[in-house]
Design a protein around this motif. Structure first.
Motif, PDB file in Angstrom:
ATOM      1  N   PHE A  92      -2.156  75.816   2.793  1.00  0.00           N
ATOM      2  CA  PHE A  92      -1.646  75.296   1.527  1.00  0.00           C
ATOM      3  C   PHE A  92      -0.926  73.966   1.749  1.00  0.00           C
ATOM      4  O   PHE A  92      -1.182  72.984   1.041  1.00  0.00           O
ATOM      5  N   LEU A  93      -0.026  73.921   2.716  1.00  0.00           N
ATOM      6  CA  LEU A  93       0.725  72.688   2.984  1.00  0.00           C
ATOM      7  C   LEU A  93      -0.186  71.548   3.419  1.00  0.00           C
ATOM      8  O   LEU A  93       0.009  70.399   3.019  1.00  0.00           O
ATOM      9  N   ALA A  94      -1.204  71.866   4.221  1.00  0.00           N
ATOM     10  CA  ALA A  94      -2.145  70.834   4.653  1.00  0.00           C
ATOM     11  C   ALA A  94      -2.899  70.260   3.451  1.00  0.00           C
ATOM     12  O   ALA A  94      -3.051  69.044   3.326  1.00  0.00           O
ATOM     13  N   ALA A  95      -3.359  71.125   2.567  1.00  0.00           N
ATOM     14  CA  ALA A  95      -4.065  70.658   1.368  1.00  0.00           C
ATOM     15  C   ALA A  95      -3.137  69.836   0.485  1.00  0.00           C
ATOM     16  O   ALA A  95      -3.520  68.779  -0.032  1.00  0.00           O
ATOM     17  N   PHE A  96      -1.910  70.281   0.316  1.00  0.00           N
ATOM     18  CA  PHE A  96      -0.940  69.564  -0.503  1.00  0.00           C
ATOM     19  C   PHE A  96      -0.640  68.190   0.090  1.00  0.00           C
ATOM     20  O   PHE A  96      -0.641  67.188  -0.613  1.00  0.00           O
TER      21      PHE A  96
END
Length: 116
Positions: A92-96
């Motif tokens: 999630f953090l990588a995509a964000f």
């Protein structure tokens, strides 16, 4: 206790309730008409639906939230992470991070949160 699902139009209603609540149902009808363009019957239908799901209490003409905005947001985020990222916070953090320009202050704040 699991936070009940709040759908998008209900969430916009809840934003008003969280801002103003507890609030008289008649006043809530006026606020929803002004801010959301809803008719009286629509507001009372949403009050009834959310009351049945335990999101709010409607008693003696007063509407009171039973869950906080923060709890609703966390519940929605948990569902999103599970559905789209198989529950993986790193994914999630990588995509964000790929889609948002993070300032140095943002990065430092995220570091502080992770370290806690």
């Amino acid at each position: 206790m699991e936070t009940p699902k709040i759908f998008e139009s209900e969430y916009r209603f809840c934003l008003i309730l969280w801002e103003c609540g507890p609030v008289a149902a008649a006043e809530l009808v006026k606020l929803c008409q002004a801010r959301l363009g809803w008719k009286r019957t629509t507001t009372y239908t949403v009050i009834k639906r959310l009351g049945e799901r335990g999101v709010l209490k409607h008693e003696n003409g007063l509407v009171t939230p039973l869950i906080s905005k923060e709890d609703a947001q966390v519940s929605e985020l948990d569902a999103l992470m599970e559905q789209k990222f198989q529950g993986s916070l790193p994914a999630f953090l990588a995509a964000f991070a790929r889609r948002q320009a993070l300032s140095e202050e943002d990065v430092e704040e995220i570091r502080r949160i992770i370290e806690k």
